[in-house]
Each structure stands twice: as C-alpha cells, then as structure tokens.
Design an enzyme around this catalytic site. Structure first.
Site, PDB file in Angstrom:
ATOM      1  N   SER A 140      49.086 -56.566 -32.998  1.00  0.00           N
ATOM      2  CA  SER A 140      49.104 -55.786 -31.751  1.00  0.00           C
ATOM      3  C   SER A 140      48.915 -56.755 -30.587  1.00  0.00           C
ATOM      4  O   SER A 140      48.487 -57.899 -30.790  1.00  0.00           O
ATOM      5  CB  SER A 140      47.935 -54.792 -31.783  1.00  0.00           C
ATOM      6  N   TYR A 153      38.797 -52.898 -33.265  1.00  0.00           N
ATOM      7  CA  TYR A 153      40.271 -52.955 -33.407  1.00  0.00           C
ATOM      8  C   TYR A 153      40.778 -54.352 -33.046  1.00  0.00           C
ATOM      9  O   TYR A 153      41.609 -54.913 -33.770  1.00  0.00           O
ATOM     10  CB  TYR A 153      40.902 -51.883 -32.503  1.00  0.00           C
TER      11      TYR A 153
HETATM   12  N1  LIG Z   1      51.150 -47.218 -31.389  1.00  0.00           N
HETATM   13  C1  LIG Z   1      50.732 -48.297 -30.768  1.00  0.00           C
HETATM   14  O1  LIG Z   1      50.548 -48.283 -29.541  1.00  0.00           O
HETATM   15  C2  LIG Z   1      50.507 -49.590 -31.533  1.00  0.00           C
HETATM   16  C3  LIG Z   1      50.359 -50.751 -30.778  1.00  0.00           C
HETATM   17  C4  LIG Z   1      50.135 -51.954 -31.431  1.00  0.00           C
HETATM   18  C5  LIG Z   1      50.071 -51.983 -32.814  1.00  0.00           C
HETATM   19  N2  LIG Z   1      50.221 -50.839 -33.532  1.00  0.00           N
HETATM   20  C6  LIG Z   1      50.088 -50.933 -34.983  1.00  0.00           C
HETATM   21  O2  LIG Z   1      51.265 -50.431 -35.610  1.00  0.00           O
HETATM   22  C7  LIG Z   1      50.938 -49.829 -36.861  1.00  0.00           C
HETATM   23  C8  LIG Z   1      51.490 -48.419 -36.901  1.00  0.00           C
HETATM   24  O3  LIG Z   1      50.958 -47.691 -35.816  1.00  0.00           O
HETATM   25  P1  LIG Z   1      51.465 -46.241 -35.381  1.00  0.00           P
HETATM   26  O4  LIG Z   1      51.381 -46.197 -33.916  1.00  0.00           O
HETATM   27  O5  LIG Z   1      52.722 -45.882 -36.073  1.00  0.00           O
HETATM   28  O6  LIG Z   1      50.244 -45.359 -35.964  1.00  0.00           O
HETATM   29  P2  LIG Z   1      50.184 -43.865 -36.496  1.00  0.00           P
HETATM   30  O7  LIG Z   1      48.752 -43.466 -36.394  1.00  0.00           O
HETATM   31  O8  LIG Z   1      51.198 -43.025 -35.845  1.00  0.00           O
HETATM   32  O9  LIG Z   1      50.593 -44.038 -38.037  1.00  0.00           O
HETATM   33  C9  LIG Z   1      49.795 -44.800 -38.904  1.00  0.00           C
HETATM   34  C10 LIG Z   1      50.075 -44.395 -40.333  1.00  0.00           C
HETATM   35  O10 LIG Z   1      49.192 -45.157 -41.179  1.00  0.00           O
HETATM   36  C11 LIG Z   1      48.695 -44.282 -42.177  1.00  0.00           C
HETATM   37  N3  LIG Z   1      47.416 -44.757 -42.708  1.00  0.00           N
HETATM   38  C12 LIG Z   1      46.213 -44.776 -42.095  1.00  0.00           C
HETATM   39  N4  LIG Z   1      45.274 -45.215 -42.936  1.00  0.00           N
HETATM   40  C13 LIG Z   1      45.894 -45.487 -44.112  1.00  0.00           C
HETATM   41  C14 LIG Z   1      45.460 -45.976 -45.359  1.00  0.00           C
HETATM   42  N5  LIG Z   1      44.170 -46.253 -45.609  1.00  0.00           N
HETATM   43  N6  LIG Z   1      46.379 -46.159 -46.332  1.00  0.00           N
HETATM   44  C15 LIG Z   1      47.680 -45.871 -46.108  1.00  0.00           C
HETATM   45  N7  LIG Z   1      48.149 -45.393 -44.957  1.00  0.00           N
HETATM   46  C16 LIG Z   1      47.259 -45.209 -43.968  1.00  0.00           C
HETATM   47  C17 LIG Z   1      48.557 -42.927 -41.486  1.00  0.00           C
HETATM   48  O11 LIG Z   1      48.489 -41.875 -42.433  1.00  0.00           O
HETATM   49  C18 LIG Z   1      49.800 -42.908 -40.601  1.00  0.00           C
HETATM   50  O12 LIG Z   1      50.911 -42.315 -41.263  1.00  0.00           O
HETATM   51  C19 LIG Z   1      49.409 -49.906 -36.977  1.00  0.00           C
HETATM   52  O13 LIG Z   1      49.047 -51.021 -37.757  1.00  0.00           O
HETATM   53  C20 LIG Z   1      48.965 -50.093 -35.538  1.00  0.00           C
HETATM   54  O14 LIG Z   1      47.707 -50.719 -35.436  1.00  0.00           O
HETATM   55  C21 LIG Z   1      50.436 -49.637 -32.918  1.00  0.00           C
END
Ligand SMILES: NC(=O)c1ccc[n+]([C@@H]2O[C@H](COP(=O)([O-])OP(=O)(O)OC[C@H]3O[C@@H](n4cnc5c(N)ncnc54)[C@H](O)[C@@H]3O)[C@@H](O)[C@H]2O)c1
Length: 257
Positions: A140, A153
């Site tokens: 991130s 985080y």
């Molecule tokens: N959305 C943002 O702004 C953003 C920014 C930077 C990085 N990210 C990173 O991108 C990745 C995806 O984020 P997103 O925005 O799609 O999040 P989201 O919350 O929409 O989806 C995350 C998914 O991970 C699954 N998950 C959570 N814990 C789990 C576990 N223990 N085992 C298996 N699955 C699990 C959830 O069920 C969900 O389907 C993450 O690693 C997040 O940190 C997101």
C-alpha cells in the site's frame, strides 16, 4: 492485455474488491484462476471458468490444502497474488495487542505462508515462461509513508514491502520473481473503511472526507480496482520479466511529492 495463456494463478481475498477485479483481469488475459476467500467466491469463479476455495490465509493447514488442490486439480501454479488484507484505523492508545496481532497475522503472516507454501509449486513450472513464475504482494502507500492512526496497518504493509524484497533475493535462483504493489485509496469496501476512519478522526462527514482524500491524489480522484488489476497483470506477465524486488506504486501520484 497480456497473454497469460496456459498459466495458473491463485488470488487470495478474491471475493470482492481488488482481488475480484484481479481474478477477472488475469482470466481475461488467458490465465486459469483459483479464487480463495474466507467464503469461497463460487459464482465469480464459475463465471471465469475457474475454481473457488475457502481459505483463511492465516491458517497453514489451509495453505497446504490449497496448494494440494493447485497441484492435483489445477495442474500446478505460475502466479500467486497475495491480496487478502485487513485495514485498521485507531489511535495508538486504543489499539489493543489483539488488534495489532490480527492485522499482522492476516497482512504479513498470510503473505509469508503463501510465499513459503507456493514457492515449491511455482518453481516446478517457472522455466516454462520467459519471465518465470511471479509472486505479487499487495502492500500500500501505507507501506511507503506513515500516517496518524494507522500504525498497525502501516507496520504490516511496510513488512510486506521488505518481505517481498527478501523473497525476490531468495527465490530468484528458482526463476520466481516477487514484487509488491502499492495502491493509493481504491474504491472498495476497504476504501470505504479508510474514508470512515479518516472521517471519524477529523470530525468531517464522510462526503467531505471522500473529497479531501480524492484531493490527496494529484490525479484528483481515488483509484478504481481495475487500475490495480492492470498493474498486477503486468507483474504476472513476461512484460515485467526483468522486474523483481520492485515496488509498483499505483497511487495517482499521492506519494510523488
Ligand atoms: N482499497 C484500498 O484503498 C487499498 C489501498 C492500498 C492497499 N490495499 C490492499 O489491497 C488488498 C485488497 O484490498 P481491498 O480494498 O480489495 O479490500 P476488501 O476489504 O474489499 O477485500 C479484502 C478481501 O480479503 C478477504 N480476507 C480478509 N481476511 C482474510 C483472511 N484471513 N483470509 C482470506 N481472506 C481474507 C476479505 O474477505 C475480502 O474479500 C489488501 O491487501 C489491502 O490492504 C487496498
């Protein structure tokens, strides 16, 4: 976009958000996809001609089961996208040790377990592809710069950044590349959690916070899941054949200044 015909990809946290978009993009580029999440994303997997499995990325036993499936049913593994993740925004004083451990467990240990258990399988087929096999870890902008209220985080995403570089060094002799992706704020469920967290911290309403967060990206808006999925397809493909241990920042310019 890129030709991933013949490749087999595993995407964790593929039930929604960036993971679901990545599964769609990898399938559209020709890969066979294995989608895993806490609840198996059956409908999406079926629509992509792939497989859906239930997996908690913090469970070593689940990783063993998923790798056995990849080997015995899917025919191997060429691409691992460690996408599953959790967000937390709380002041330090309110962050419990249990909060801290939950975030590190999913965001860091999940990536460690994924790389550890997938590497032998990735190595088996890596020589088939000009760019070898590919591990893509979701870090991130929070793995590059700090911010108030997100210490657990930030620590987890910083760990993913450097873990990825060590994986790149250690797995290069096996022709396995490892790179991290650093999104800005993306419109997903987690993106909504980010908005809610900053809104609570600032006292501004959600709409006002959304505008303020959008303006923190020089391109003027938050990102779309497809922006991140495109970057991941690139890192999965031979077009990034000479990239390993690198940080692909996809943040609308947020960390450029
Ligand atoms: N959305 C943002 O702004 C953003 C920014 C930077 C990085 N990210 C990173 O991108 C990745 C995806 O984020 P997103 O925005 O799609 O999040 P989201 O919350 O929409 O989806 C995350 C998914 O991970 C699954 N998950 C959570 N814990 C789990 C576990 N223990 N085992 C298996 N699955 C699990 C959830 O069920 C969900 O389907 C993450 O690693 C997040 O940190 C997101």
């Amino acid at each position: 976009m890129q030709d991933l015909d013949g490749r087999i990809a595993l995407i964790t946290g593929a039930g929604r958000g960036i993971g679901a978009a990545t599964a769609r993009a990898l399938a559209a580029a020709g890969a066979k996809v294995i989608l895993t999440d806490l609840e198996a994303p059956v409908a999406l997997a079926e629509s992509l001609g792939g497989w859906a499995l239930t997996q908690d990325v913090t469970s070593e036993a689940d990783w063993e089961t998923v790798m056995a499936f990849a080997r015995d049913t899917a025919g191997g593994l060429d691409i691992l996208v460690n996408n599953a993740g959790l967000f937390l925004m709380k002041p330090l004083s309110e962050t419990s040790l249990a909060d801290w451990k939950r975030i590190q467990s999913v965001n860091v240990e999940g990536v460690f377990l994924g790389a550890k258990h997938a590497a032998p399988l990735l190595a088996e087929r890596a020589s088939k592809w000009r760019g070898g096999a590919s591990i893509i870890n979701l870090s991130s902008v929070a793995g590059l710069v700090g911010s108030a209220g997100t210490s657990a985080y930030n620590a987890s995403k910083g760990a993913v950044r450097l873990l990825t570089k060590s994986l790149a060094m250690e797995l290069a002799p096996l022709q396995i590349r490892a790179n991290s992706v650093h999104p800005g704020v993306i419109e997903t469920h987690m993106g909504d959690e980010v908005v809610a967290g900053f809104s609570a911290a600032s006292g501004m309403g959600d709409n006002e916070t959304r505008v303020a967060l959008a303006q923190r990206h020089p391109l003027g808006h938050m990102g779309d899941v497809v922006n991140i999925a495109d970057a991941i397809v690139f890192l999965a493909s031979d077009r990034s054949a000479f990239m390993t241990g690198s940080e692909l920042v996809v943040d609308g310019g947020m960390t450029a200044n």
